[in-house]
Write an enzyme that holds these catalytic residues in place. Sequence first.
Site, PDB file in Angstrom:
ATOM      1  N   SER A 164       0.852  -1.182   0.000  1.00 37.09           N
ATOM      2  CA  SER A 164       0.000   0.000   0.000  1.00 37.09           C
ATOM      3  C   SER A 164       0.891   1.235   0.000  1.00 37.09           C
ATOM      4  O   SER A 164       2.068   1.171   0.402  1.00 37.09           O
ATOM      5  CB  SER A 164      -0.882   0.002   1.254  1.00 37.09           C
ATOM      6  OG  SER A 164      -1.564   1.230   1.411  1.00 37.09           O
ATOM      7  N   TYR A 170      -2.115  -0.772  10.620  1.00 34.56           N
ATOM      8  CA  TYR A 170      -2.228  -1.099   9.197  1.00 34.56           C
ATOM      9  C   TYR A 170      -0.940  -0.723   8.466  1.00 34.56           C
ATOM     10  O   TYR A 170      -0.389  -1.522   7.704  1.00 34.56           O
ATOM     11  CB  TYR A 170      -3.424  -0.376   8.583  1.00 34.56           C
ATOM     12  CG  TYR A 170      -3.576  -0.614   7.092  1.00 34.56           C
ATOM     13  CD1 TYR A 170      -4.076  -1.821   6.621  1.00 34.56           C
ATOM     14  CD2 TYR A 170      -3.211   0.369   6.168  1.00 34.56           C
ATOM     15  CE1 TYR A 170      -4.211  -2.051   5.258  1.00 34.56           C
ATOM     16  CE2 TYR A 170      -3.347   0.144   4.807  1.00 34.56           C
ATOM     17  CZ  TYR A 170      -3.844  -1.065   4.359  1.00 34.56           C
ATOM     18  OH  TYR A 170      -3.963  -1.285   3.009  1.00 34.56           O
TER      19      TYR A 170
END
Length: 250
Positions: free
Chosen positions: A148, A161
């Site tokens: 990501s 995350y």
Amino acid sequence: MSHPTPSTLSSDRKIVLVTGASSGIGEATARHLAAGHHVVLGARRLDRLGRLVNELTEAGHHAECAPLDVTDLESVKAFVDGALARHGRVDVLVNNAGIMPLALMEELRVDEWNQMIDVNLRGVLHGIAAVLPTMRDRRSGHIINVASTAAHRVDPTGVVYCATKFAVRAVSDGLRQETTDLRVTVVSPGLTHTELTLSGGNAQMQGAVRDALEAVGIDASAIAEAIGYAIAQPANVNVNEVVVQGTAQV
């Protein structure tokens, strides 16, 4: 559903395994790659996988599915071993499964922290562990890990995350340096239209991300095409990392 044997597949058609294939980037990747390769799709939602496989096969593509829980090493091994038994090889693994319940750390959502570690990081490690022996034996293979843009910066609403995605980049780069035979690619999407924000986390923060997605998010097909680009390179060319985000995302 019948499974094509290796002899029925053209020599340039790769056996590609995709985790988290029931929606989002995984589904888009399956649709994109099925046109030129044989895709083996894994996820927990078998009903969705079955509908996707039926759609792809009716369009004349090669596709199949199997149940998969990336947090369970035995489930991942069974997923990979099944593909090996049917096709004799695994050419590409796309480690895509992921979750993103966003919240401040002070909320102490420890169960969600552990879920992110289990799916986003441990799931990637399980995939690597399952395919690495056969790829090393063949001295050929490609592992693609979906990270990501959160692996490049830390936001206060997604600390854990981000930590899992930073770890995915570290694991990927280390694995790439271990071997001159295998290819390892990290694909880092920016804000992408998926189901990541639909469950868990702080409702207000998840809603804010959904609003941002409406403004600057891109379609999951853009990530699928980046994955396809990395796969399509010659065997002696490794695409180390691709970062893909919307032009309007800062």
